[in-house]
Design a protein around this motif. Structure first.
Motif, mmCIF file in Angstrom:
data_model
loop_
_atom_site.group_PDB
_atom_site.id
_atom_site.type_symbol
_atom_site.label_atom_id
_atom_site.label_comp_id
_atom_site.label_asym_id
_atom_site.label_seq_id
_atom_site.Cartn_x
_atom_site.Cartn_y
_atom_site.Cartn_z
ATOM 1 N N ILE A 37 0.843 -1.203 0.000
ATOM 2 C CA ILE A 37 0.000 0.000 0.000
ATOM 3 C C ILE A 37 0.877 1.251 0.000
ATOM 4 C CG2 ILE A 37 -1.656 1.324 1.365
ATOM 5 C CD1 ILE A 37 -2.861 -1.348 2.262
ATOM 6 N N GLN A 38 1.928 1.248 0.823
ATOM 7 C CA GLN A 38 2.831 2.408 0.860
ATOM 8 C C GLN A 38 3.449 2.675 -0.505
ATOM 9 O OE1 GLN A 38 5.642 3.242 3.993
ATOM 10 N NE2 GLN A 38 4.779 1.601 5.228
ATOM 11 N N SER A 39 3.900 1.634 -1.176
ATOM 12 C CA SER A 39 4.568 1.817 -2.469
ATOM 13 C C SER A 39 3.617 2.344 -3.523
ATOM 14 C CB SER A 39 5.175 0.492 -2.933
ATOM 15 O OG SER A 39 4.158 -0.450 -3.246
ATOM 16 N N GLN A 40 2.314 2.130 -3.345
ATOM 17 C CA GLN A 40 1.337 2.564 -4.340
ATOM 18 C C GLN A 40 0.764 3.942 -4.029
ATOM 19 O OE1 GLN A 40 -1.446 -0.676 -4.162
ATOM 20 N NE2 GLN A 40 -0.244 -1.986 -5.518
ATOM 21 N N MET A 41 1.053 4.463 -2.847
ATOM 22 C CA MET A 41 0.554 5.793 -2.497
ATOM 23 C C MET A 41 1.500 6.852 -3.061
ATOM 24 S SD MET A 41 -1.245 5.775 1.252
ATOM 25 C CE MET A 41 0.104 5.143 2.199
ATOM 26 N N ILE A 94 3.115 12.758 0.696
ATOM 27 C CA ILE A 94 3.351 11.456 1.324
ATOM 28 C C ILE A 94 4.791 11.072 1.038
ATOM 29 C CG2 ILE A 94 2.750 9.011 1.362
ATOM 30 C CD1 ILE A 94 0.543 10.646 2.498
ATOM 31 N N LEU A 95 5.562 10.757 2.072
ATOM 32 C CA LEU A 95 6.941 10.349 1.872
ATOM 33 C C LEU A 95 6.980 9.083 1.016
ATOM 34 C CD1 LEU A 95 9.813 11.251 2.805
ATOM 35 C CD2 LEU A 95 9.692 9.405 4.484
ATOM 36 N N LYS A 96 7.652 9.166 -0.128
ATOM 37 C CA LYS A 96 7.650 8.073 -1.093
ATOM 38 C C LYS A 96 8.510 6.909 -0.614
ATOM 39 C CE LYS A 96 8.782 6.916 -5.873
ATOM 40 N NZ LYS A 96 9.359 7.413 -7.152
ATOM 41 N N LEU A 97 7.931 5.705 -0.651
ATOM 42 C CA LEU A 97 8.686 4.491 -0.356
ATOM 43 C C LEU A 97 9.352 4.024 -1.653
ATOM 44 C CD1 LEU A 97 9.501 2.179 1.544
ATOM 45 C CD2 LEU A 97 7.397 1.009 0.888
ATOM 46 N N VAL A 98 10.676 4.120 -1.719
ATOM 47 C CA VAL A 98 11.406 3.747 -2.925
ATOM 48 C C VAL A 98 11.551 2.238 -3.036
ATOM 49 C CG1 VAL A 98 13.585 4.004 -4.165
ATOM 50 C CG2 VAL A 98 12.629 5.924 -2.882
ATOM 51 N N GLY A 99 11.822 1.571 -1.942
ATOM 52 C CA GLY A 99 12.015 0.133 -1.995
ATOM 53 C C GLY A 99 12.326 -0.416 -0.615
ATOM 54 N N CYS A 100 12.747 -1.674 -0.583
ATOM 55 C CA CYS A 100 13.068 -2.310 0.693
ATOM 56 C C CYS A 100 14.120 -3.384 0.469
ATOM 57 C CB CYS A 100 11.815 -2.893 1.336
ATOM 58 S SG CYS A 100 11.002 -4.168 0.348
ATOM 59 N N CYS A 101 14.794 -3.746 1.527
ATOM 60 C CA CYS A 101 15.754 -4.854 1.517
ATOM 61 C C CYS A 101 15.240 -5.918 2.469
ATOM 62 C CB CYS A 101 17.138 -4.368 1.943
ATOM 63 S SG CYS A 101 18.359 -5.709 2.044
ATOM 64 N N LEU A 102 15.119 -7.142 1.955
ATOM 65 C CA LEU A 102 14.531 -8.232 2.738
ATOM 66 C C LEU A 102 15.552 -9.299 3.106
ATOM 67 C CD1 LEU A 102 11.309 -8.636 0.560
ATOM 68 C CD2 LEU A 102 11.606 -7.215 2.594
ATOM 69 N N GLU A 103 16.817 -9.146 2.681
ATOM 70 C CA GLU A 103 17.840 -10.155 2.937
ATOM 71 C C GLU A 103 18.526 -9.926 4.282
ATOM 72 O OE1 GLU A 103 20.465 -10.074 -0.377
ATOM 73 O OE2 GLU A 103 19.102 -11.180 -1.689
ATOM 74 N N VAL A 104 17.816 -9.326 5.211
ATOM 75 C CA VAL A 104 18.330 -9.076 6.556
ATOM 76 C C VAL A 104 17.290 -9.544 7.567
ATOM 77 C CG1 VAL A 104 19.891 -7.176 6.003
ATOM 78 C CG2 VAL A 104 17.475 -6.716 6.316
ATOM 79 N N ASP A 105 17.708 -9.704 8.826
ATOM 80 C CA ASP A 105 16.805 -10.220 9.845
ATOM 81 C C ASP A 105 15.592 -9.317 10.008
ATOM 82 O OD1 ASP A 105 17.080 -10.997 13.403
ATOM 83 O OD2 ASP A 105 15.731 -11.722 11.847
ATOM 84 N N VAL A 106 15.849 -8.002 10.131
ATOM 85 C CA VAL A 106 14.769 -7.012 10.209
ATOM 86 C C VAL A 106 14.757 -6.234 8.901
ATOM 87 C CG1 VAL A 106 13.879 -4.994 11.417
ATOM 88 C CG2 VAL A 106 15.016 -6.821 12.700
ATOM 89 N N PRO A 107 13.637 -6.215 8.154
ATOM 90 C CA PRO A 107 13.601 -5.541 6.852
ATOM 91 C C PRO A 107 14.010 -4.079 6.953
ATOM 92 C CG PRO A 107 11.586 -6.789 7.219
ATOM 93 C CD PRO A 107 12.330 -6.804 8.509
ATOM 94 N N MET A 108 14.701 -3.597 5.908
ATOM 95 C CA MET A 108 15.100 -2.197 5.818
ATOM 96 C C MET A 108 14.273 -1.526 4.732
ATOM 97 S SD MET A 108 17.480 -1.955 8.112
ATOM 98 C CE MET A 108 18.356 -0.442 7.753
ATOM 99 N N LEU A 109 13.752 -0.332 5.036
ATOM 100 C CA LEU A 109 12.921 0.412 4.099
ATOM 101 C C LEU A 109 13.706 1.614 3.571
ATOM 102 C CD1 LEU A 109 9.531 0.397 6.029
ATOM 103 C CD2 LEU A 109 10.315 -1.190 4.274
ATOM 104 N N VAL A 110 13.586 1.874 2.257
ATOM 105 C CA VAL A 110 14.302 2.963 1.600
ATOM 106 C C VAL A 110 13.288 4.025 1.183
ATOM 107 C CG1 VAL A 110 15.849 3.605 -0.275
ATOM 108 C CG2 VAL A 110 16.035 1.341 0.774
ATOM 109 N N TYR A 111 13.394 5.232 1.773
ATOM 110 C CA TYR A 111 12.462 6.327 1.496
ATOM 111 C C TYR A 111 13.195 7.472 0.801
ATOM 112 C CZ TYR A 111 9.040 4.287 4.731
ATOM 113 O OH TYR A 111 8.143 3.467 5.351
ATOM 114 N N GLU A 112 12.401 8.337 0.158
ATOM 115 C CA GLU A 112 12.970 9.564 -0.374
ATOM 116 C C GLU A 112 13.525 10.405 0.768
ATOM 117 O OE1 GLU A 112 8.642 11.588 -1.034
ATOM 118 O OE2 GLU A 112 10.347 12.680 -1.861
ATOM 119 N N PHE A 113 14.492 11.253 0.464
ATOM 120 C CA PHE A 113 15.218 12.003 1.489
ATOM 121 C C PHE A 113 14.575 13.368 1.711
ATOM 122 C CE2 PHE A 113 18.616 13.089 4.156
ATOM 123 C CZ PHE A 113 19.108 14.338 3.809
#
Length: 737
Positions: free
Chosen positions: A459-463, A468-487
């Motif tokens: 939902i965040q990626s589609q908003m 609204i702070l844009k969600l650029v992407g995420c990294c899932l290859e870690v224990d706790v997911p990391m989210l990448v937002y616009e600066f």
């Protein structure tokens, strides 16, 4: 060696027939091409390959053109692919402000009278520039329709800001590959009755052209500045169609080889015939190990492969031979395979071989251990990816999935810390396009939370909204997911209003504070009205309103600050600042969009008083402001002194009253975000046109005004609002081909 060098020099100069001019300006003219009128009646070219050496426009130099035309020739080649690089005109049509045509050109030129040329389908592409237009080209004999094929594309623009530099996917610009067999540059325009070109000053002309692949990059300014007499470079494939006479019958290699020697174009020793892949006819190449001009007697000469180690590798001693080369290991070295492909190794004695074997064995063991560790690490990352919902999220086109290595590169191994988020540190990063991003930890995901997490990220990626702070992407290859937002360059509204270790307390005028309030309200309104989902932020506060370098507010930290299904109003867990949380939610656990309205009311108070939600020793901003308002009917005593001027008092009082409306104990008495945003927009209008003076207080009726950026159909009994978007859609009819 001297004899070989002399032969090579002779072959290099032998590119044309004896007695014929082989250069015009800066361009070589190799046979079968030839310059017209060279040396009187000497036959310097095959039919259809005539070149005129003409003076340029100012007469200062000469340049080649295709004979009988004004088509400039940039380059001619015979090997390894027969091609001519030329300049052809751009097709265009222009309109006045009422949409009537003021002129057009189909880009038609006569360059293929003898049928030897085909526009290369592998080295060119077709571009169409303009707004609301269709252009196409066609070729081939009649079939089901008038021509064998039609190729083109369609463009559309909504307004002058639609087209973007470098973007050529249908908005102001489109491009397509072309099929083989195209024999001319003729472009055709779609019917102008499909879309009107009236009042389209941002694109007064449409353009269509075929151009060399990779040469042209779209610029939005081309829609208004490209001249109508523009030319573009493209590549023409060519082939021998006849045996050197006036016959128009196209020959294949099999047919040409049966002709007498003067009629067969591949006259050099060590030459071969190749059937054209783009249209009828054939062309000639030198065989492997030879190069030069196969259309000239003795034109193909031996290649010295040893002088070209990149093309012809040798890991030993190289010796050139006729049509090939030898490669052998030098003395003391050996190779069980082919030294052209594999290095030679020294011939060791037994002791050296044993020592080498032991060394190699230990090395292989180390490599095996490292590979095992890499496999274990890869399996662990794959398990994290699966646990964090990667299988579902990688199907979402609107979000980029970063690998762990990519994330480390973006953040330079977490070298720059921006601050502390709700679940960990926030790091500054840089993407490949040099744009800045913020990288932060999300919630820890398990099997029970996986679906909630993937739904919220989707939902965040589609908003998509400017507030609204844009969600650029995420990294899932870690224990706790990391989210990448616009600066957001200026940090949070909390930093801007109250300052911290890195922000000083700068003056902020009232109009800028009002713009921040309007943008924040618009962001929440968008969330509350987003498609068919019920989105509630649950943690609205200045820390979660970020400000970019242009002072545009961005709502952040939504969705993942709680574990809340989109069809469930009861929040099982909310992590937020207690001073901003709706008292009704505190009592009932019922989180609604009116809970966000309450928190936003507190933000409004901070904007106009520039006091923290808890200030002094232990004073509550909400309690103290409401108490002052009940006692004096005005919040003037608490307004920020920097903006509490006489000309601003009316606007400040209205914002304060709106904040009190948002903070009502009864959720039914609170306005929704539609009404809040509209009231703020009306106040901006009043301030803009100087209507704040001598004006009685306005009752908050939630009526949309013409200043509102978009129309909303609001149901005050529901927790969501449906967005009413423009319904005008251009006609989908296409002109008959």
């Amino acid at each position: 060696m001297l004899a070989a060098l002399a032969m090579a020099a002779t072959a290099a100069s032998l590119i044309g027939e004896p007695g014929c001019q082989t250069r015009c300006g800066d361009v070589d003219i190799p046979y079968p091409f030839g310059i017209v009128t060279s040396n009187g009646g000497v036959n310097c070219s095959l039919p259809g390959f005539e070149i005129s050496c003409a003076r340029t426009g100012n007469g200062s130099a000469v340049a080649p053109v295709l004979a009988g035309t004004d088509i400039a020739v940039l380059n001619l080649s015979v090997m390894p692919r027969p091609q001519a690089r030329v300049l052809l005109p751009v097709a265009w049509q222009c309109f006045n402000s009422t949409g009537d045509s003021t002129g057009k050109s189909y880009g038609t030129v006569r360059f293929n009278a003898d049928g030897v040329y085909r526009i290369s389908d592998t080295h060119n592409e077709l571009f169409v520039l303009g707004c609301n237009t269709l252009m196409y080209t066609n070729s081939g004999p009649p079939g089901r329709y008038k021509y064998t094929f039609y190729t083109g594309c369609m463009t559309f623009c909504n307004d002058s800001g639609s087209a973007q530099d470098g973007k050529c996917a249908g908005v102001g610009c489109c491009h397509v590959d072309i099929p083989p067999g195209l024999t001319d540059n003729w472009m055709q325009f779609g019917s102008t009755s499909t879309w009107s070109h009236a009042d389209q000053e941002f694109s007064p002309c449409d353009y269509g052209f075929i151009v060399e692949r990779g040469y042209y990059s779209f610029k939005a300014s081309d829609l208004t500045t490209m001249p109508v007499n523009q030319t573009m470079p493209l590549r023409l494939d060519w082939a021998i169609r006849s045996g050197g006479n006036s016959s128009s019958t196209s020959m294949s290699c099999a047919a040409a080889a049966k002709k007498n020697k003067p009629q067969y174009a591949c006259v050099s020793d060590h030459s071969e015939c190749v059937n054209s892949s783009n249209g009828p006819g054939y062309f000639c190449n030198c065989t492997q190990g030879y190069e030069g001009n196969p259309y000239i007697v003795n034109g193909c000469t031996n290649i010295n492969e040893c002088a070209r180690p990149t093309e012809y590798p040798c890991h030993g001693v190289c010796r050139d031979t006729e049509g090939s080369y030898e490669c052998k290991c030098r003395a003391g070295y050996q190779n069980d395979g082919n030294p052209k492909e594999q290095p030679c190794s020294p011939k060791f004695p037994l002791a050296a071989q044993l020592a080498l074997g032991i060394t190699l064995g230990i090395s292989l063991l180390i490599v095996a251990i490292l590979l095992t560790l890499m496999v274990i690490h890869k399996r662990r990352m794959n398990e994290y990816f699966r646990k964090n919902g990667g299988s579902a999220l990688q199907k979402v086109e609107s979000i980029k999935i970063f690998t762990k290595d990519e994330l480390n590169k973006i953040t330079k191994n977490n070298s720059e810390v921006l601050g502390q988020g709700g679940f960990g540190k926030v790091y500054k990063g840089t993407l490949e396009d040099s744009s800045m991003v913020a990288v932060k930890s999300s919630i820890e995901v398990n099997e029970e939370r996986k679906e909630d997490f993937t739904n919220e990220v989707t939902i965040q990626s589609q908003m998509i909204h400017r507030n609204i702070l844009k969600l650029v992407g995420c990294c899932l290859e870690v224990d706790v997911p990391m989210l990448v937002y616009e600066f957001a360059a200026k940090g949070s509204l909390q930093d801007v209003l109250h300052g911290d270790g890195t922000h000083s307390r700068l003056p902020i005028p009232l109009d800028l504070r009002l713009e921040i309030a309007i943008g924040s309200a618009e962001g929440l309104r968008y969330m509350h009205s987003f498609t068919n989902h019920t989105i509630r932020h649950g943690d609205v506060k200045p820390d979660n309103i970020l400000i970019d370098d242009k002072w545009i507010p961005k709502i952040s930290d939504f969705g993942l600050s709680k574990l809340l299904k989109v069809d469930n109003y009861i929040a099982t867990m909310v992590i937020g600042c207690m001073s901003y949380i709706d008292p009704v939610f505190m009592k009932t656990g019922l989180l609604t969009q009116k809970s966000d309205v309450y928190s936003f009311g507190a933000v409004l108070l901070e904007l106009i008083t520039r006091k923290k939600i808890v200030y002094g020793k232990n004073s509550s901003l909400i309690i103290e402001f409401c108490r002052l308002y009940d006692k004096e009917g005005s919040g003037r005593a608490m307004f920020d002194e920097d903006i509490a001027t006489e000309e601003n008092i009316f606007i400040l009082e209205q914002i304060g009253k709106l904040a009190i409306e948002c903070l009502k104990d009864d959720v039914n008495d609170r306005p929704d975000m539609n009404e809040v945003a509209e009231q703020l927009v009306m106040l901006r209008r009043d301030m803009k046109y100087g209507k704040a003076q001598n004006k009685s207080p306005r009752q908050f009726e939630g009526i949309a005004t013409s200043d509102s950026p978009r129309s909303f159909a609001t149901d005050t009994t529901s927790s969501s609002a449906a967005i009413s978007l423009p319904s005008a859609t251009p006609s989908r009819e296409f002109p008959d081909l």
